[in-house]
Design a protein around this motif. Structure first.
Motif, short mmCIF file in Angstrom:
data_model
loop_
_atom_site.label_atom_id
_atom_site.label_comp_id
_atom_site.label_asym_id
_atom_site.label_seq_id
_atom_site.Cartn_x
_atom_site.Cartn_y
_atom_site.Cartn_z
N GLU A 298 26.11 42.73 37.37
CA GLU A 298 26.38 41.51 37.79
C GLU A 298 27.91 41.80 38.88
OE1 GLU A 298 27.32 37.33 35.48
OE2 GLU A 298 29.85 38.47 35.99
N ASN A 299 27.68 41.25 40.21
CA ASN A 299 28.57 42.16 41.17
C ASN A 299 28.90 40.17 41.65
OD1 ASN A 299 29.17 43.74 43.37
ND2 ASN A 299 27.53 42.53 44.60
N MET A 300 30.17 40.59 41.96
CA MET A 300 31.45 38.96 42.66
C MET A 300 31.60 38.70 41.67
SD MET A 300 30.11 38.25 46.39
CE MET A 300 28.76 39.35 46.38
N ALA A 301 31.51 38.83 39.92
CA ALA A 301 31.85 38.41 39.40
C ALA A 301 33.38 37.68 39.08
CB ALA A 301 31.77 39.62 38.02
N TYR A 302 33.93 38.38 39.44
CA TYR A 302 35.52 37.31 39.33
C TYR A 302 36.32 38.11 40.59
CZ TYR A 302 37.09 41.27 37.16
OH TYR A 302 37.72 42.39 36.63
N PHE A 303 37.24 36.67 40.49
CA PHE A 303 38.53 37.96 41.59
C PHE A 303 39.78 37.76 41.10
CE2 PHE A 303 42.00 35.95 44.69
CZ PHE A 303 41.81 37.55 45.76
N TYR B 281 39.57 34.40 38.50
CA TYR B 281 38.68 33.54 39.05
C TYR B 281 38.00 33.84 39.60
CZ TYR B 281 43.57 31.72 40.08
OH TYR B 281 45.37 31.83 40.32
N TYR B 282 37.30 32.89 38.08
CA TYR B 282 35.68 32.83 38.26
C TYR B 282 34.80 31.50 39.41
CZ TYR B 282 36.62 35.26 33.91
OH TYR B 282 36.83 36.23 32.95
N LEU B 283 34.40 32.87 41.16
CA LEU B 283 34.55 31.58 41.90
C LEU B 283 32.76 31.52 42.40
CD1 LEU B 283 36.37 33.80 44.97
CD2 LEU B 283 37.24 31.94 43.13
N PHE B 284 31.78 31.75 41.44
CA PHE B 284 30.38 31.79 41.38
C PHE B 284 29.98 31.47 40.21
CE2 PHE B 284 31.24 34.24 45.22
CZ PHE B 284 31.43 33.79 45.73
N GLY B 285 30.90 31.51 39.28
CA GLY B 285 30.68 30.90 38.21
C GLY B 285 30.50 32.24 37.29
N ARG B 286 30.56 32.20 35.61
CA ARG B 286 31.22 33.40 35.29
C ARG B 286 29.86 33.63 33.44
NH1 ARG B 286 36.74 32.83 31.52
NH2 ARG B 286 36.93 34.60 29.72
N GLU C 255 30.05 44.84 35.78
CA GLU C 255 30.63 43.59 35.43
C GLU C 255 31.46 43.38 36.88
OE1 GLU C 255 31.98 40.44 33.58
OE2 GLU C 255 33.85 41.13 33.67
N VAL C 256 31.25 43.85 38.56
CA VAL C 256 31.86 44.18 39.75
C VAL C 256 33.18 43.58 40.71
CG1 VAL C 256 32.19 45.75 41.59
CG2 VAL C 256 30.76 46.19 40.25
N PRO C 257 33.71 43.29 40.17
CA PRO C 257 35.41 42.52 41.20
C PRO C 257 34.52 42.04 42.05
CG PRO C 257 36.65 44.42 40.26
CD PRO C 257 34.96 43.97 39.37
N ILE C 258 35.46 40.85 42.97
CA ILE C 258 35.22 40.87 44.24
C ILE C 258 36.80 41.74 45.53
CG2 ILE C 258 35.98 38.66 46.07
CD1 ILE C 258 34.31 37.25 44.51
N GLU C 259 36.93 42.04 46.12
CA GLU C 259 37.44 43.10 46.37
C GLU C 259 37.93 43.00 48.08
OE1 GLU C 259 40.20 45.29 43.75
OE2 GLU C 259 38.18 46.22 43.22
N ALA D 160 39.93 48.44 41.31
CA ALA D 160 38.80 48.01 40.07
C ALA D 160 37.76 48.16 39.98
CB ALA D 160 39.32 46.84 39.40
N SER D 161 36.87 47.77 41.26
CA SER D 161 35.62 47.96 41.58
C SER D 161 34.99 49.75 41.06
CB SER D 161 35.75 47.58 43.67
OG SER D 161 35.85 46.58 43.01
N ALA D 162 36.32 50.50 41.90
CA ALA D 162 35.44 52.09 42.10
C ALA D 162 34.99 52.03 40.30
CB ALA D 162 36.49 53.17 42.21
N ASP D 163 36.17 51.84 39.71
CA ASP D 163 36.06 51.42 38.12
C ASP D 163 34.54 51.04 37.78
OD1 ASP D 163 37.51 53.22 35.14
OD2 ASP D 163 37.49 50.77 35.38
N ALA D 164 34.02 49.99 38.27
CA ALA D 164 33.68 49.45 37.67
C ALA D 164 32.21 49.93 37.79
CB ALA D 164 33.10 47.77 38.31
N PHE D 165 31.92 50.43 39.13
CA PHE D 165 31.22 51.45 39.65
C PHE D 165 30.63 53.15 39.24
CE2 PHE D 165 31.39 48.39 43.38
CZ PHE D 165 30.18 48.62 43.57
#
Length: 373
Positions: free
Chosen positions: A277-282, A292-297, A314-318, A339-344
């Motif tokens: 799940e990419n762009m999971a939250y901001f 903040y779940y901009l595109f759904g949760r 899940e990868v956050p929006i950064e 946080a994104s690098a950790d998710a990857f």
């Protein structure tokens, strides 16, 4: 709760093959893994019959499983010789029927990163997954197969570069950030639009994927074009894929297309090893505890549950993810503490885990180590 394949493989990582100084799971030596109740059975495929390691490996496997998992387990370990089981004349992935010559190098695992639609960050996921795997010590190749909109040259800081051809008329991949790279963007003029029709695209992709000298590669990451059309089917039917990763955002329109992507791989018998799940939250920089779940949760996570497919994370929006890709150094390397690098990195760890499970459960004769020259 019973013993799982993951627990067995985790224990077997303590068994080291001394000649290559790597554990037998990472070297893909564990096959036919089967766990039923209190009985564990598997085969260890060795390269050097008669070696001291071959004589000791069965007992070593039993010992670590008893020590790390459960002393009450019955552990059946068989030995097989890779050279005998695989043979010298097996043809893999060659639609012309000609036999491929085995050499000292090859591609061990091929992972297609796909999505049912564009705009979900598939290329970003593919590039950062490749770099995260390389950071774990694997030999990695990243292949951009998008004819119409290749992203890898820009994201890896290689715009304008051209690969060379060796004496055998094979393309030699470029290298950047410690991984091997190949993209249609290296072959075509970036100022001109590609207006090829389906059959021409199919022919180009087959030649592009087949006439390359890869050398030793543990993981080849294929960045597929969005959709489920001719190009995608050509790729999955041309290359013996280990598995596929589906990338989606949480929103419903993306999930519907992600479901179609899963169906495409099911139709061609390619296992989907997980969903991302990419762009999971901001999370605002000044509010690190807020999401903040901009595109759904949790949409992709729910989809993975519905389809009984592993959820890889899940990868956050950064903002730094976009900036790093534009600058030619993806976020795993440019901002390793983000946080994104950790998710990857989590994605890479779970990908390796799922591939290890799949390979371990295969019959030794089903997986050929040398896939490409």
């Amino acid at each position: 709760m019973g013993v799982t394949s993951q627990e067995i493989l985790q224990a077997l990582k303590k068994v080291i093959e001394p000649k290559r100084d790597e554990n037998i799971v990472r070297l893909d030596m564990v096959r036919n893994l089967n766990v039923e109740g209190e009985t564990v059975s598997f085969t260890v495929v060795v390269k050097d019959p008669g070696s001291a390691f071959e004589k000791q490996v069965q007992e070593a496997c039993r010992r670590v499983i008893h020590e790390e998992v459960d002393r009450g387990l019955t552990v059946n370990v068989e030995l097989d010789n890779e050279m005998i089981s695989l043979g010298d004349d097996i043809s893999v992935g060659d639609s012309s029927g000609e036999k491929r010559q085995q050499t000292s190098g090859g591609v061990q695992n091929t992972i297609a990163v796909a999505s049912g639609k564009g705009g979900v960050g598939k290329s970003t996921v593919a590039a950062n997954l490749a770099l995260a795997l390389a950071d774990e010590g694997y030999n990695v190749a990243l292949v951009d197969t998008d004819i119409y909109g290749p992203s890898v040259p820009k994201m890896m800081g290689m715009e304008g570069e051209k690969p060379r051809v060796n004496d055998e008329r094979k393309i030699v991949p470029l290298e950047q950030h410690g991984i091997k790279l190949l993209s249609m963007g290296f072959m075509v003029d970036p100022e001109k639009a590609v207006v090829w029709r389906g059959p021409m695209v199919t022919k180009a992709v087959r030649q592009f994927l087949g006439d390359v000298h890869w050398g030793d590669v543990d993981y080849m990451i294929l960045d597929l074009p969005p959709g489920t059309g001719d190009v995608q089917l050509t790729i999955v039917q041309t290359i013996p894929l280990t598995g596929a990763i589906i990338v989606s955002t949480p929103q419903e329109v993306a999930l519907a297309d992600a479901r179609k992507g899963v169906a495409m791989f099911d139709n061609v018998d390619v296992p989907v090893i997980g969903i991302v799940e990419n762009m999971a939250y901001f999370t605002p920089p000044d509010l690190p505890d807020r999401k903040y779940y901009l595109f759904g949760r949790g949409g992709a996570q729910n989809l993975s549950r519905d389809l009984d497919i592993p959820f890889l994370g899940e990868v956050p929006i950064e903002q730094i993810v976009r900036e790093s890709g534009d600058d030619g150094l993806p976020v795993v390397r440019s901002h390793p503490d983000s946080a994104s690098a950790d998710a990857f990195r989590t994605l890479a760890e779970r990908t390796v885990e799922q591939v290890s499970i799949r390979n371990a459960e295969m019959d030794p004769t089903q997986k050929v180590e040398i896939l490409y020259r």
